[in-house]
Motif scaffolding. Structure first.
Motif, PDB file in Angstrom:
ATOM      1  N   ARG A 198      55.716  57.465  47.897  1.00  0.00           N
ATOM      2  CA  ARG A 198      55.928  57.996  46.651  1.00  0.00           C
ATOM      3  C   ARG A 198      56.689  58.673  46.304  1.00  0.00           C
ATOM      4  O   ARG A 198      57.228  58.611  45.064  1.00  0.00           O
ATOM      5  N   ILE A 199      57.220  59.349  46.911  1.00  0.00           N
ATOM      6  CA  ILE A 199      58.224  60.757  46.580  1.00  0.00           C
ATOM      7  C   ILE A 199      59.985  60.304  46.661  1.00  0.00           C
ATOM      8  O   ILE A 199      60.504  61.261  46.540  1.00  0.00           O
ATOM      9  N   GLY A 200      59.483  59.026  46.959  1.00  0.00           N
ATOM     10  CA  GLY A 200      61.314  58.355  47.568  1.00  0.00           C
ATOM     11  C   GLY A 200      61.639  58.822  48.675  1.00  0.00           C
ATOM     12  O   GLY A 200      62.546  58.381  49.200  1.00  0.00           O
ATOM     13  N   VAL A 207      65.405  63.200  57.094  1.00  0.00           N
ATOM     14  CA  VAL A 207      65.357  62.477  56.334  1.00  0.00           C
ATOM     15  C   VAL A 207      66.032  63.205  54.373  1.00  0.00           C
ATOM     16  O   VAL A 207      66.701  64.197  54.456  1.00  0.00           O
ATOM     17  N   GLU A 208      66.124  61.711  53.805  1.00  0.00           N
ATOM     18  CA  GLU A 208      66.309  62.247  52.298  1.00  0.00           C
ATOM     19  C   GLU A 208      65.457  62.063  51.475  1.00  0.00           C
ATOM     20  O   GLU A 208      64.954  60.822  51.255  1.00  0.00           O
ATOM     21  N   LEU A 209      65.819  63.279  50.723  1.00  0.00           N
ATOM     22  CA  LEU A 209      65.286  63.087  49.271  1.00  0.00           C
ATOM     23  C   LEU A 209      66.076  63.690  47.901  1.00  0.00           C
ATOM     24  O   LEU A 209      65.991  64.451  48.024  1.00  0.00           O
ATOM     25  N   ALA A 210      65.511  62.534  47.402  1.00  0.00           N
ATOM     26  CA  ALA A 210      66.493  62.339  46.008  1.00  0.00           C
ATOM     27  C   ALA A 210      65.395  63.143  44.669  1.00  0.00           C
ATOM     28  O   ALA A 210      65.028  63.204  44.547  1.00  0.00           O
ATOM     29  N   ARG A 211      67.320  63.479  44.017  1.00  0.00           N
ATOM     30  CA  ARG A 211      66.112  64.586  43.387  1.00  0.00           C
ATOM     31  C   ARG A 211      65.690  63.872  42.331  1.00  0.00           C
ATOM     32  O   ARG A 211      66.452  62.875  41.334  1.00  0.00           O
TER      33      ARG A 211
END
Length: 105
Positions: free
Chosen positions: A6-8, A17-21
């Motif tokens: 859900r948070i991408g 792990v990569e998490l985009a803004r």
């Protein structure tokens, strides 16, 4: 839908792990929400620990991530997990460190 999806959050490799803004993932200071960074750290750890669960997760927030993406890189040693979360848009500066205890299910 799992929260990581859900948070991408995107798993780039085992332990990474990569998490985009995103606009809905920002706090009042217009930086990436610390709770989302904790999920990225947890996902990075769990990608290395098949069949194991986190029993604790301690985070130390060192600097905000203003642009991102946030990159969480995990490593395991003797039942402990360690994660560095870095701000890719800011010369990979360290933004969060995390320590976790894992146990078998």
């Amino acid at each position: 839908v799992p929260i990581a999806e859900r948070i991408g959050s995107i798993q780039r490799a085992p332990g990474k792990v990569e998490l985009a803004r995103t606009e809905d993932g920002l706090n009042a200071a217009n930086t990436m929400n610390g709770g989302l960074l904790a999920i990225a750290a947890e996902e990075a750890l769990l990608s290395l620990a098949a069949g194991r669960t986190l029993s604790s997760l301690s985070l130390r927030y060192l600097r905000p991530i203003r642009v991102g993406p946030a990159i969480a890189t995990a490593r395991l040693r003797d039942g402990l997990g360690f994660v560095d979360v870095r701000d890719a848009s800011s010369d990979d500066r360290l933004a969060v460190t995390a320590t976790a205890r894992l146990f078998d299910r």
